[in-house]
Design an enzyme around this catalytic site. Structure first.
Site, PDB file in Angstrom:
ATOM      1  N   ASP A  28       9.346  10.688  64.322  1.00 50.61           N
ATOM      2  CA  ASP A  28       8.874   9.296  64.389  1.00 50.61           C
ATOM      3  C   ASP A  28       7.440   9.247  64.920  1.00 50.61           C
ATOM      4  O   ASP A  28       7.027  10.117  65.696  1.00 50.61           O
ATOM      5  CB  ASP A  28       9.822   8.495  65.301  1.00 50.61           C
ATOM      6  N   HIS A  45       1.739   9.851  57.389  1.00 53.08           N
ATOM      7  CA  HIS A  45       2.860  10.543  56.734  1.00 53.08           C
ATOM      8  C   HIS A  45       2.409  11.916  56.221  1.00 53.08           C
ATOM      9  O   HIS A  45       3.153  12.884  56.302  1.00 53.08           O
ATOM     10  CB  HIS A  45       3.431   9.696  55.594  1.00 53.08           C
ATOM     11  N   LEU A 139      16.923  30.566  57.677  1.00 58.44           N
ATOM     12  CA  LEU A 139      17.073  29.181  58.143  1.00 58.44           C
ATOM     13  C   LEU A 139      17.662  28.274  57.054  1.00 58.44           C
ATOM     14  O   LEU A 139      17.224  28.317  55.909  1.00 58.44           O
ATOM     15  CB  LEU A 139      15.687  28.655  58.550  1.00 58.44           C
TER      16      LEU A 139
HETATM   17  C1  IPE Z   1      13.859   6.675  61.970  1.00 55.49           C
HETATM   18  O1  IPE Z   1      12.618   6.175  62.302  1.00 55.49           O
HETATM   19  C2  IPE Z   1      13.863   7.159  60.539  1.00 55.49           C
HETATM   20  C3  IPE Z   1      13.095   8.364  60.274  1.00 55.49           C
HETATM   21  C4  IPE Z   1      12.450   9.075  61.163  1.00 55.49           C
HETATM   22  C5  IPE Z   1      13.085   8.814  58.897  1.00 55.49           C
HETATM   23  P1  IPE Z   1      12.275   4.625  62.163  1.00 55.49           P
HETATM   24  O2  IPE Z   1      10.854   4.465  62.551  1.00 55.49           O
HETATM   25  O3  IPE Z   1      12.650   4.122  60.815  1.00 55.49           O
HETATM   26  O4  IPE Z   1      13.262   3.966  63.225  1.00 55.49           O
HETATM   27  P2  IPE Z   1      13.211   2.565  63.953  1.00 55.49           P
HETATM   28  O5  IPE Z   1      12.982   1.522  62.883  1.00 55.49           O
HETATM   29  O6  IPE Z   1      12.058   2.604  64.927  1.00 55.49           O
HETATM   30  O7  IPE Z   1      14.515   2.447  64.657  1.00 55.49           O
HETATM   31  C1  IPE Z   2       8.287   8.191  60.888  1.00 56.06           C
HETATM   32  O1  IPE Z   2       7.125   7.534  61.268  1.00 56.06           O
HETATM   33  C2  IPE Z   2       8.333   8.463  59.410  1.00 56.06           C
HETATM   34  C3  IPE Z   2       9.372   7.707  58.697  1.00 56.06           C
HETATM   35  C4  IPE Z   2      10.196   6.841  59.212  1.00 56.06           C
HETATM   36  C5  IPE Z   2       9.496   7.984  57.275  1.00 56.06           C
HETATM   37  P1  IPE Z   2       7.013   5.955  61.225  1.00 56.06           P
HETATM   38  O2  IPE Z   2       6.431   5.556  59.890  1.00 56.06           O
HETATM   39  O3  IPE Z   2       8.284   5.297  61.566  1.00 56.06           O
HETATM   40  O4  IPE Z   2       5.935   5.720  62.365  1.00 56.06           O
HETATM   41  P2  IPE Z   2       5.846   4.503  63.384  1.00 56.06           P
HETATM   42  O5  IPE Z   2       7.171   4.354  64.052  1.00 56.06           O
HETATM   43  O6  IPE Z   2       5.491   3.299  62.573  1.00 56.06           O
HETATM   44  O7  IPE Z   2       4.766   4.904  64.335  1.00 56.06           O
HETATM   45 MG    MG Z   3       9.060   4.660  63.348  1.00 58.16          MG
END
Ligand code: IPE
Ligand code: IPE
Ligand code: MG
Length: 251
Positions: A28, A45, A139
């Site tokens: 995240d 990303h 792995l």
């Molecule tokens: C969880 O992260 C999903 C992934 C890392 C793929 P999110 O950014 O979607 O989660 P929330 O919305 O903060 O709970």
């Molecule tokens: C995690 O990073 C990647 C996915 C959920 C695919 P985020 O896109 O959720 O990043 P934040 O939470 O907005 O910083």
């Molecule tokens: Mg996120």
């Protein structure tokens, strides 16, 4: 061949006798990483993909047999369509670009989630990776894509309901083991260590059943900044924990 410098467990403070066998990661913070640099979310990303690549090889170097990462949740469809499609394109391109190196390193790729709902080109790219790496033995790297922990349990219960309906199964035979056996990858051990980056303290519907007794490490590090050193810190934290599984430890 890649010029990557191999990480050696004996050069780390880690105890080789107490390594987690399965590490799961909620990756995240890509959006926050990009925002902090005045960049587009997609840039975050892309950097997240590079961090994942480092993490996969670091996990393999540390001789951990299973790594499962949350790539796209069943709730991530709520994001703007441009971001969703950008992620689907990135995943397809990345897995295709990495396949030869994954093969060279004997890494097995698996995907779990409702794949029939994702775009065809992304599904085909994953299918190729899963198929080509299926005999690899080091792995096991699993990507959770269009994955939801509740959806996985629903899919498992549906399988059991079909068997109950046909008379092949009785209600008394439904046990924790049977439910586990009907999850997406029944042969994976449960994660010993669950890592979440970017500081959020929630599961966001990841591996709800499997993390019942996982040790949880939350780091403020944003996913694109995560690296081998971050993984070593998370495993050190894991090694400092006392796992009791509900029992009382003898003095
Ligand atoms: C969880 O992260 C999903 C992934 C890392 C793929 P999110 O950014 O979607 O989660 P929330 O919305 O903060 O709970
Ligand atoms: C995690 O990073 C990647 C996915 C959920 C695919 P985020 O896109 O959720 O990043 P934040 O939470 O907005 O910083
Ligand atoms: Mg996120």
């Amino acid at each position: 061949m890649s010029s990557r410098v191999k990480l050696n467990i004996s050069d780390t403070p880690l105890n080789p006798a107490n390594m987690p066998q399965h590490v799961a990661i909620i990756m995240d913070g890509n959006g926050r990483w990009a925002h902090a640099r005045g960049q587009r979310r997609r840039e975050g990303h892309f950097q997240g993909y590079l961090a994942l690549k480092d993490t996969v090889y670091a996990t393999d170097d540390l001789k951990i047999p299973y790594l499962t990462v949350y790539g796209f949740s069943s709730e991530n469809w709520r994001r703007p369509s441009e971001e969703v499609h950008g992620l689907m394109d990135l995943m397809a391109t990345a897995i295709h670009a990495e396949l030869d190196e994954l093969m060279e390193n004997d890494i097995r790729v698996r995907v779990q989630g409702r794949l029939h709902e994702i775009p065809e080109h992304t599904r085909l790219a994953f299918a190729e990776a899963v198929e080509r790496t299926s005999a690899n033995a080091r792995l096991t790297f699993t990507l959770a894509i269009n994955y939801g922990g509740r959806a996985e349990i629903v899919d498992s219960v549906k399988q059991l309901a079909i068997q109950l309906q046909s008379g092949a199964l009785t209600a008394d035979a439904v046990t924790e083991e049977l439910i586990s056996k009907n999850l997406y990858w029944p042969d994976h051990p449960d994660p010993d260590l669950l890592i979440r980056t970017a500081g959020e303290k929630r599961l966001s519907n990841f591996l709800l059943w499997e993390t019942a007794y996982s040790e949880i490490h939350i780091t403020p590090t944003l996913w694109p900044d995560f690296n081998a050193q971050s993984l070593i810190i998370a495993i050190s934290d894991y090694q400092s924990r006392v796992r009791k599984f509900g029992a009382v430890l003898e003095a």
